[in-house]
Design a protein around this motif. Structure first.
Motif, PDB file in Angstrom:
ATOM      1  N   CYS A   1       0.744  -1.219  -0.022  1.00  0.00           N
ATOM      2  CA  CYS A   1      -0.119  -0.095  -0.017  1.00  0.00           C
ATOM      3  C   CYS A   1       0.912   1.395  -0.028  1.00  0.00           C
ATOM      4  O   CYS A   1       1.953   1.401   0.435  1.00  0.00           O
ATOM      5  N   SER A   2       0.321   2.271  -0.552  1.00  0.00           N
ATOM      6  CA  SER A   2       1.020   3.644  -0.607  1.00  0.00           C
ATOM      7  C   SER A   2       1.230   4.125   0.771  1.00  0.00           C
ATOM      8  O   SER A   2       0.457   3.731   1.672  1.00  0.00           O
ATOM      9  N   ALA A   3       2.266   4.953   0.956  1.00  0.00           N
ATOM     10  CA  ALA A   3       2.282   5.644   2.291  1.00  0.00           C
ATOM     11  C   ALA A   3       1.099   6.473   2.551  1.00  0.00           C
ATOM     12  O   ALA A   3       0.773   6.757   3.633  1.00  0.00           O
ATOM     13  N   GLU A   4       0.252   7.259   1.254  1.00  0.00           N
ATOM     14  CA  GLU A   4      -0.489   7.991   1.556  1.00  0.00           C
ATOM     15  C   GLU A   4      -1.944   7.306   2.248  1.00  0.00           C
ATOM     16  O   GLU A   4      -2.471   7.634   3.019  1.00  0.00           O
ATOM     17  N   ASP A   5      -2.008   6.038   1.759  1.00  0.00           N
ATOM     18  CA  ASP A   5      -3.161   5.332   2.083  1.00  0.00           C
ATOM     19  C   ASP A   5      -3.005   4.702   3.462  1.00  0.00           C
ATOM     20  O   ASP A   5      -3.833   4.770   4.193  1.00  0.00           O
ATOM     21  N   CYS A   6      -1.414   4.595   3.963  1.00  0.00           N
ATOM     22  CA  CYS A   6      -1.210   3.831   5.315  1.00  0.00           C
ATOM     23  C   CYS A   6      -1.695   5.073   6.061  1.00  0.00           C
ATOM     24  O   CYS A   6      -2.127   4.833   7.345  1.00  0.00           O
ATOM     25  N   ASP A   7      -1.209   6.167   5.731  1.00  0.00           N
ATOM     26  CA  ASP A   7      -1.415   7.584   6.663  1.00  0.00           C
ATOM     27  C   ASP A   7      -2.932   7.664   6.754  1.00  0.00           C
ATOM     28  O   ASP A   7      -3.362   7.828   8.033  1.00  0.00           O
ATOM     29  N   GLU A   8      -3.682   7.480   5.856  1.00  0.00           N
ATOM     30  CA  GLU A   8      -5.037   7.894   5.810  1.00  0.00           C
ATOM     31  C   GLU A   8      -5.796   6.679   6.936  1.00  0.00           C
ATOM     32  O   GLU A   8      -6.647   7.150   7.728  1.00  0.00           O
ATOM     33  N   ALA A   9      -5.243   5.689   6.357  1.00  0.00           N
ATOM     34  CA  ALA A   9      -5.990   4.346   7.458  1.00  0.00           C
ATOM     35  C   ALA A   9      -5.486   4.542   8.891  1.00  0.00           C
ATOM     36  O   ALA A   9      -6.486   4.581   9.587  1.00  0.00           O
ATOM     37  N   ALA A  10      -4.382   4.941   9.047  1.00  0.00           N
ATOM     38  CA  ALA A  10      -4.100   5.133  10.364  1.00  0.00           C
ATOM     39  C   ALA A  10      -4.702   6.331  11.293  1.00  0.00           C
ATOM     40  O   ALA A  10      -5.325   6.146  12.341  1.00  0.00           O
ATOM     41  N   GLU A  11      -4.961   7.457  10.676  1.00  0.00           N
ATOM     42  CA  GLU A  11      -5.825   8.556  10.828  1.00  0.00           C
ATOM     43  C   GLU A  11      -7.295   8.044  11.247  1.00  0.00           C
ATOM     44  O   GLU A  11      -7.646   8.644  12.385  1.00  0.00           O
ATOM     45  N   ALA A  12      -7.640   7.148  10.435  1.00  0.00           N
ATOM     46  CA  ALA A  12      -9.124   6.867  10.531  1.00  0.00           C
ATOM     47  C   ALA A  12      -9.230   5.956  11.850  1.00  0.00           C
ATOM     48  O   ALA A  12     -10.004   6.085  12.529  1.00  0.00           O
ATOM     49  N   VAL A  13      -8.325   5.022  11.922  1.00  0.00           N
ATOM     50  CA  VAL A  13      -8.136   4.215  13.088  1.00  0.00           C
ATOM     51  C   VAL A  13      -8.139   4.797  14.312  1.00  0.00           C
ATOM     52  O   VAL A  13      -8.738   4.731  15.458  1.00  0.00           O
ATOM     53  N   ALA A  14      -7.198   5.781  14.488  1.00  0.00           N
ATOM     54  CA  ALA A  14      -6.813   6.843  15.407  1.00  0.00           C
ATOM     55  C   ALA A  14      -8.072   7.632  16.038  1.00  0.00           C
ATOM     56  O   ALA A  14      -8.205   7.773  17.207  1.00  0.00           O
ATOM     57  N   GLY A  15      -8.811   8.105  14.869  1.00  0.00           N
ATOM     58  CA  GLY A  15     -10.038   8.790  15.098  1.00  0.00           C
ATOM     59  C   GLY A  15     -11.000   8.029  15.902  1.00  0.00           C
ATOM     60  O   GLY A  15     -12.198   8.733  16.438  1.00  0.00           O
ATOM     61  N   ILE A  16     -10.897   6.876  15.832  1.00  0.00           N
ATOM     62  CA  ILE A  16     -12.160   6.006  16.616  1.00  0.00           C
ATOM     63  C   ILE A  16     -12.075   5.890  18.149  1.00  0.00           C
ATOM     64  O   ILE A  16     -13.046   5.765  18.880  1.00  0.00           O
ATOM     65  N   THR A  17     -10.790   6.255  18.649  1.00  0.00           N
ATOM     66  CA  THR A  17     -10.697   6.155  19.939  1.00  0.00           C
ATOM     67  C   THR A  17     -11.290   6.906  21.101  1.00  0.00           C
ATOM     68  O   THR A  17     -11.548   6.576  22.175  1.00  0.00           O
ATOM     69  N   GLY A  18     -11.785   8.081  20.533  1.00  0.00           N
ATOM     70  CA  GLY A  18     -12.400   9.038  21.161  1.00  0.00           C
ATOM     71  C   GLY A  18     -14.056   9.174  20.945  1.00  0.00           C
ATOM     72  O   GLY A  18     -14.685   9.911  21.804  1.00  0.00           O
ATOM     73  N   LEU A  19     -14.520   8.191  20.205  1.00  0.00           N
ATOM     74  CA  LEU A  19     -15.991   8.351  20.091  1.00  0.00           C
ATOM     75  C   LEU A  19     -16.597   7.818  21.204  1.00  0.00           C
ATOM     76  O   LEU A  19     -16.111   6.703  22.124  1.00  0.00           O
ATOM     77  N   VAL A  20     -18.086   7.918  21.223  1.00  0.00           N
ATOM     78  CA  VAL A  20     -18.826   7.472  22.049  1.00  0.00           C
ATOM     79  C   VAL A  20     -19.864   6.987  21.120  1.00  0.00           C
ATOM     80  O   VAL A  20     -20.782   7.728  20.387  1.00  0.00           O
ATOM     81  N   LEU A  21     -20.124   5.554  21.211  1.00  0.00           N
ATOM     82  CA  LEU A  21     -21.111   4.881  20.079  1.00  0.00           C
ATOM     83  C   LEU A  21     -21.940   3.813  20.954  1.00  0.00           C
ATOM     84  O   LEU A  21     -21.645   3.610  22.096  1.00  0.00           O
TER      85      LEU A  21
ATOM     86  N   ALA B   1     -14.980   3.510  23.677  1.00  0.00           N
ATOM     87  CA  ALA B   1     -14.506   2.447  22.855  1.00  0.00           C
ATOM     88  C   ALA B   1     -14.080   1.287  24.067  1.00  0.00           C
ATOM     89  O   ALA B   1     -13.497   1.592  25.136  1.00  0.00           O
ATOM     90  N   PRO B   2     -14.686   0.159  23.525  1.00  0.00           N
ATOM     91  CA  PRO B   2     -14.137  -0.886  24.454  1.00  0.00           C
ATOM     92  C   PRO B   2     -12.762  -1.439  24.270  1.00  0.00           C
ATOM     93  O   PRO B   2     -12.054  -1.053  23.439  1.00  0.00           O
ATOM     94  N   HIS B   3     -12.331  -1.968  25.326  1.00  0.00           N
ATOM     95  CA  HIS B   3     -10.893  -2.157  25.599  1.00  0.00           C
ATOM     96  C   HIS B   3     -10.263  -3.071  24.385  1.00  0.00           C
ATOM     97  O   HIS B   3      -9.102  -2.819  23.847  1.00  0.00           O
ATOM     98  N   ASP B   4     -11.218  -4.052  24.012  1.00  0.00           N
ATOM     99  CA  ASP B   4     -10.681  -4.681  22.648  1.00  0.00           C
ATOM    100  C   ASP B   4     -10.364  -4.044  21.430  1.00  0.00           C
ATOM    101  O   ASP B   4      -9.318  -4.106  20.706  1.00  0.00           O
ATOM    102  N   VAL B   5     -11.510  -3.271  21.245  1.00  0.00           N
ATOM    103  CA  VAL B   5     -11.216  -2.144  20.225  1.00  0.00           C
ATOM    104  C   VAL B   5      -9.782  -1.133  20.095  1.00  0.00           C
ATOM    105  O   VAL B   5      -9.267  -1.180  19.291  1.00  0.00           O
ATOM    106  N   LEU B   6      -9.888  -0.687  21.542  1.00  0.00           N
ATOM    107  CA  LEU B   6      -8.569   0.236  21.679  1.00  0.00           C
ATOM    108  C   LEU B   6      -7.111  -0.617  21.455  1.00  0.00           C
ATOM    109  O   LEU B   6      -6.381   0.102  20.734  1.00  0.00           O
ATOM    110  N   GLU B   7      -7.025  -1.846  22.050  1.00  0.00           N
ATOM    111  CA  GLU B   7      -5.791  -2.642  21.477  1.00  0.00           C
ATOM    112  C   GLU B   7      -5.626  -3.044  20.057  1.00  0.00           C
ATOM    113  O   GLU B   7      -4.635  -2.837  19.665  1.00  0.00           O
ATOM    114  N   ARG B   8      -6.748  -3.330  19.394  1.00  0.00           N
ATOM    115  CA  ARG B   8      -6.738  -3.423  17.904  1.00  0.00           C
ATOM    116  C   ARG B   8      -6.275  -2.365  17.262  1.00  0.00           C
ATOM    117  O   ARG B   8      -5.509  -2.411  16.449  1.00  0.00           O
TER     118      ARG B   8
END
Length: 120
Positions: free
Chosen positions: A12-32, A85-92
């Motif tokens: 995968c391109s560096a840009e794709d990896c960066d975008e994916a990492a940002e999306a994953v990091a963004g879920i940690t503060g959500l309340v769902l 975010a549940p603990h398992d989601v944060l670890e993943r």
């Protein structure tokens, strides 16, 4: 799933990896709701699979799914309770962010830290 620091995501391109990492990091503060966290888990399943196989198309699709999980409302509807975010989601999420950032070349960089490219 075990993710290595130098996994198959290298396809995968560096840009794709960066975008994916940002999306994953963004879920940690959500309340769902519980249903929302199940959607996150399914997207993380797909993303882990993409990282393991180096499939950029699946990685990009999973990134889009995570970006769509964020609630569009400032408040949840009446009677609908959210949870952090549940603990398992944060670890993943932590493992995925590290794997993705190591592939994009940002694995050792701390958020907000200068990259060292500025000669001043």
């Amino acid at each position: 799933m075990e993710l290595s620091e130098q996994g198959a995501v290298a396809a995968c391109s560096a840009e794709d990896c960066d975008e994916a990492a940002e999306a994953v990091a963004g879920i940690t503060g959500l309340v769902l709701t519980a249903t929302g966290w199940e959607r996150v888990r399914r997207a993380l399943d797909r993303m882990e699979s993409a990282v393991g196989s180096g499939n950029a198309d699946v990685l990009n699709a999973a990134t889009g799914q995570l970006e769509l999980v964020s609630p569009v409302r400032i408040r949840t509807p009446l009677g609908e309770e959210g949870e952090p975010a549940p603990h398992d989601v944060l670890e993943r999420a932590n493992r995925l962010v590290h794997a993705l950032r190591s592939e994009s070349g940002d694995g050792d960089r701390v958020e907000g830290e200068p990259t060292g490219d500025d000669p001043h």
